[in-house]
Enzyme design. Structure first.
Site, PDB file in Angstrom:
ATOM      1  N   LYS A 172       4.468   3.617   2.958  1.00 10.53           N
ATOM      2  CA  LYS A 172       4.213   4.041   1.585  1.00 10.53           C
ATOM      3  C   LYS A 172       4.076   5.561   1.504  1.00 10.53           C
ATOM      4  O   LYS A 172       4.495   6.185   0.510  1.00 10.53           O
ATOM      5  CB  LYS A 172       2.951   3.357   1.049  1.00 10.53           C
ATOM      6  N   LYS A 240      -3.751  11.906  -5.241  1.00 11.98           N
ATOM      7  CA  LYS A 240      -4.518  11.129  -4.266  1.00 11.98           C
ATOM      8  C   LYS A 240      -3.615  10.678  -3.125  1.00 11.98           C
ATOM      9  O   LYS A 240      -3.960  10.801  -1.938  1.00 11.98           O
ATOM     10  CB  LYS A 240      -5.153   9.925  -4.968  1.00 11.98           C
TER      11      LYS A 240
END
Length: 287
Positions: A172, A240
């Site tokens: 990811k 983030k």
């Protein structure tokens, strides 16, 4: 059909849990704000629980889609956490984008309690979740993944095991690194075209069919040209994710110079008041 708990009903989790229900699984949901869980039950039926522990009780699979490392720990651990309610042999599937470090930490705790663990972050955005066509990157033991894969098929276009626990999160990170670079390139190209006086929509119709084409170009160019960004994957969440990428790069000795630069560009967008806007709002810096 499986008995499933789904923890976290945000813009991704709400429709993902809905696909599980539509496929015939028995679903119990939990959300930090009970009103969201009640809204899900009103729409899809099934049931909601007041704690993650109670939602996980008796479930064969416990899916989570929350915000960050700390959120994941809170959902998993403690007297009201999911691990306290799970039966031995149940499998925890984490769809949250978090660090590989917290993934391995939670997997070790789960293993000590007799639970399986699969990290399974997703890509495809809100539209992918709503349409059940997400790309799912998984890490975990072969046996745990083999059991979970048929359930994940409820909302997957493609689902693959890429290695042991943590591999899904590392994959990811690669995904987010690619998106950051693509979004900056698309922003520069569209801003350039507008300054040059071109019909950018017409240009995109042509170049999207060639080597420059991407998901971002196909799905975001119209709203970028219209200066519309009140949807999608928020800049705050992208920062983030990029923080995780940059910290991991430091740990493993990888270089991410362009990613670090674009992270600062996203910081500029936050300072402009666009933290909750879609990541395509990167173009606002250039206008």
């Amino acid at each position: 059909m499986a008995k499933v708990a789904f923890l976290g009903l945000g813009v991704m989790g709400f429709p993902m849990a809905g696909h599980l229900a539509a496929k015939g699984h028995q679903v119990t949901v939990w959300n930090r704000s009970p009103a969201k869980a009640a809204a899900w039950v009103e729409k899809h039926g099934h049931s909601a629980a007041p704690t993650a522990r109670e939602a996980a009780a008796g479930a064969e699979f416990v899916m989570a889609c929350v915000g960050n490392d700390d959120d994941l720990r809170q959902v998993c651990l403690g007297p009201d956490g999911a691990f306290a309610g799970m039966a031995k042999g149940a499998i925890f599937v984490d769809h949250t984008t978090v660090s590989a470090g917290v993934t391995r930490e939670m997997a070790a705790v789960a293993a000590g309690l007799g639970h399986g663990y699969v990290d399974a972050p997703v890509s495809g955005g809100q539209a992918g979740a709503e349409n059940g066509v997400l790309s799912i990157m998984c890490g975990g033991a072969d046996s745990d993944y083999a059991k979970a894969e048929p359930v994940l098929a409820a909302y997957a276009r493609i689902c693959r095991r890429l290695g042991e626990v943590g591999a899904g999160q590392l994959a990811k990170m690669m995904n987010q690194i690619c998106i950051a670079g693509l979004m900056q390139g698309l922003s520069e190209a569209l801003a350039f075209g507008q300054k040059a006086g071109l019909d950018c929509a017409a240009v995109v119709e042509v170049i999207s069919q060639g080597a420059a084409g991407s998901w971002q170009m196909q799905n975001r160019h119209k709203t970028m040209l219209a200066d519309q960004f009140d949807f999608g994957f928020a800049v705050d969440w992208m920062r983030k994710d990029l923080k995780i990428c940059l910290e991991t790069a430091d740990q493993i000795g990888a270089q991410l110079p362009v990613t670090a630069l674009i992270d600062q560009f996203y910081k500029d967008v936050q300072l402009m008041g666009g933290g909750r806007n879609d990541t395509s709002s990167l173009i606002r810096r250039l206008k």
